[in-house]
Write a protein that holds these residues in place. Structure first.
Motif, PDB file in Angstrom:
ATOM      1  N   ALA A 158       0.622  -1.132   0.033  1.00  0.00           N
ATOM      2  CA  ALA A 158      -0.344  -0.286  -0.537  1.00  0.00           C
ATOM      3  C   ALA A 158       1.112   1.276   0.138  1.00  0.00           C
ATOM      4  O   ALA A 158       0.434   2.472  -0.995  1.00  0.00           O
ATOM      5  N   ALA A 159       1.909   1.221   0.726  1.00  0.00           N
ATOM      6  CA  ALA A 159       2.646   2.219   0.594  1.00  0.00           C
ATOM      7  C   ALA A 159       3.594   2.489  -0.573  1.00  0.00           C
ATOM      8  O   ALA A 159       3.577   3.746  -1.563  1.00  0.00           O
ATOM      9  N   LEU A 160       4.097   1.123  -1.587  1.00  0.00           N
ATOM     10  CA  LEU A 160       4.146   1.917  -2.826  1.00  0.00           C
ATOM     11  C   LEU A 160       3.393   1.987  -3.811  1.00  0.00           C
ATOM     12  O   LEU A 160       4.326   3.004  -4.708  1.00  0.00           O
ATOM     13  N   LYS A 161       2.462   2.064  -3.612  1.00  0.00           N
ATOM     14  CA  LYS A 161       1.069   2.421  -4.470  1.00  0.00           C
ATOM     15  C   LYS A 161       0.803   4.182  -3.924  1.00  0.00           C
ATOM     16  O   LYS A 161       1.349   4.735  -5.011  1.00  0.00           O
ATOM     17  N   ILE A 162       1.238   4.218  -2.880  1.00  0.00           N
ATOM     18  CA  ILE A 162       1.805   5.829  -2.748  1.00  0.00           C
ATOM     19  C   ILE A 162       2.909   6.836  -3.127  1.00  0.00           C
ATOM     20  O   ILE A 162       2.129   7.857  -3.593  1.00  0.00           O
ATOM     21  N   LEU A 163       3.783   6.326  -3.045  1.00  0.00           N
ATOM     22  CA  LEU A 163       4.635   6.629  -4.345  1.00  0.00           C
ATOM     23  C   LEU A 163       4.245   6.175  -5.028  1.00  0.00           C
ATOM     24  O   LEU A 163       4.721   7.283  -5.749  1.00  0.00           O
ATOM     25  N   GLN A 164       3.963   5.564  -5.770  1.00  0.00           N
ATOM     26  CA  GLN A 164       3.783   5.564  -7.710  1.00  0.00           C
ATOM     27  C   GLN A 164       2.869   6.284  -7.754  1.00  0.00           C
ATOM     28  O   GLN A 164       3.258   7.100  -9.338  1.00  0.00           O
TER      29      GLN A 164
ATOM     30  N   ALA B 148      -5.486   4.765   1.940  1.00  0.00           N
ATOM     31  CA  ALA B 148      -5.710   4.427   0.383  1.00  0.00           C
ATOM     32  C   ALA B 148      -7.668   4.025   0.428  1.00  0.00           C
ATOM     33  O   ALA B 148      -7.646   4.780  -0.847  1.00  0.00           O
ATOM     34  N   ALA B 149      -7.246   3.658   1.314  1.00  0.00           N
ATOM     35  CA  ALA B 149      -8.734   4.080   1.377  1.00  0.00           C
ATOM     36  C   ALA B 149      -9.902   5.565   1.922  1.00  0.00           C
ATOM     37  O   ALA B 149     -11.019   5.545   1.138  1.00  0.00           O
TER      38      ALA B 149
END
Ligand code: CA
Length: 430
Positions: free
Chosen positions: A192-198, A226-227
């Motif tokens: 989830a953290a990598l998605k935030i960065l991406q 994320a939610a």
């Protein structure tokens, strides 16, 4: 913040537990100051003795297919984890969990301190326009939003504390790499953290949080982010780290999505009739049904919505205040599933609005120290070389550990609890 690991045990249900105690854990030493950590109630962590992969770089390679399957690009992955080394402090904090048992009223006393009330009231004024807008957009009482801000990060103050705030990717990768009971949490949150960065919400260097991944003013873990995180100022980034509007709107959004009832409060302090049967506390009934049983609102006002369902909460039994808790109390518990936490948020919000303390006092008045007395305790412990943390009156796990060391040396029960007696002994030079 709802770390899955931070789930309250059933210590203080309706009518109170046997002794009104909450179990208190301090997985993040000085982050106990954030005052959500004091009620982290995890089963004692058992760290894995074995590391799943031989080296960090092997682990990074082995985790790549999982990240790729979740939609993470190679570029994002390499930038975030290319030079990964486990953080020894995270490993230490994950393994050094001491368990404390703290009575709910002592927890409330520090959570809703005069200092926190005053700071929150000042911020309500400074951010009046912003908070009004958030309140009208999400329908969540601004005093509750600010109370959660105070509880989660001491209004952002902890974000400036390098002892508490760490690189989130490294922390979560360390938990994932380490194996054991926190590995699954670490892996899920890392993705989830990598998605935030991406997505570009934040740069890797600014993506910081507790060792267990609770980030920013709102202390959202990445999956909660994320939610529920929102881009309130519309700059394209959901910046709960540096933008107070984004952070507080995210909190309001989270409460709204969790079922917040606009225009309603969290509950009421109530007076119970003489000879009240505390066994009745086990069931929910409407406010009007409680009223028929002789339960009245402290101060004598009527319940505004008598058909609302409520449960009775009297953690100190007849020796302390009692409450009828309505829907929004449950909603606050989505943030942190603990009655003590939700009561602190509710009471802090009332105090921020100018409300008074509870009409009935809690037991153990001798265990409660003022902010300046707490500072004195820390200073006297520091003078003895037992404490090297901040002298700020916030009693976190570091202070408790120092108190316990001191108690052992003078032959007191080493419970880490502040008290007038403790202060007197320290002042007497013992
Ligand atoms: Ca923004």
């Amino acid at each position: 913040m709802p770390l899955p690991a931070h789930v309250m045990v059933n210590g203080i249900g309706a009518g109170g537990g046997a002794d009104g105690k909450v179990n208190v854990m301090h997985p993040v030493s000085s982050a106990a100051r954030a005052l959500r950590f004091p009620i982290l109630l995890v089963a004692l962590c058992c760290l894995a003795s074995a590391v799943e992969a031989a080296t960090p770089s092997q682990w990074v390679n082995s985790f790549w297919p999982t990240a790729k399957a979740a939609g993470i690009s190679r570029a994002t992955y390499n930038a975030a984890l290319g030079n990964f080394t486990p953080d020894p402090e995270v490993l230490k904090k994950a393994s050094n969990q001491a368990e404390f048992s703290q009575k709910i009223w002592l927890y409330l006393h520090s959570a809703v301190s005069e200092k926190r009330v005053a700071a929150g009231q000042a911020l309500l004024q400074q951010n009046a326009a912003l908070l009004r807008t958030i309140e009208s957009r999400y329908g969540v009482d601004r005093h509750v939003v600010v109370a959660i801000w105070g509880m989660e990060s001491t209004y952002g103050e902890i974000l400036n504390n390098p002892d508490i705030v760490k690189g989130t990717i490294r922390s979560l990768a360390t938990l994932a790499y380490q194996g054991g009971s926190r590995a699954k949490f670490g892996r899920t949150q890392l993705i989830a953290a990598l998605k935030i960065l991406q997505h570009g919400d934040i740069t890797a260097s600014r993506m910081t949080g507790s060792w267990a991944g609770a980030m920013g003013h709102t202390q959202f873990i990445p999956t909660t982010y994320a939610a529920y995180a929102v881009d309130f100022d519309g700059d394209g980034r959901r910046d709960i780290w540096g933008n107070v509007g984004d952070a507080l709107a995210s909190t309001a959004n989270y409460l709204k999505k969790s079922g917040w009832q606009a225009g309603a409060t969290w509950g009421y302090e109530v007076s119970l009739p003489k000879g009240f049967n505390y066994g009745l506390a086990k069931s929910e009934r409407t406010l009007s049904a409680w009223r028929k049983l002789g339960v009245t609102r402290a101060g004598g006002k009527a319940f505004p919505r008598p058909s609302e369902s409520a449960r009775l909460f009297a953690p100190a039994g007849a020796k302390g205040p009692a409450f009828l808790l309505i829907k929004n109390f449950k909603v606050i518990k989505h943030y942190n599933n603990a009655d003590a936490y939700a009561l602190a948020v509710g009471h802090l919000s009332d105090r921020l609005r100018g409300g008074s303390e509870f009409t009935v006092d809690w037991p153990d008045a001798d265990l409660r120290l003022s902010d300046s007395e707490l500072v004195k305790v820390q200073q006297l412990l520091a003078d003895r070389g037992l404490y090297d943390g901040d002298i700020d009156g916030n009693i976190g796990s570091g202070s408790r550990a120092a108190i316990m060391s001191y108690q052992e040396t003078v032959g007191l029960t080493a419970d880490g609890q502040v008290s007038q007696k403790l202060l007197e002994m320290l002042q007497s030079g013992k």
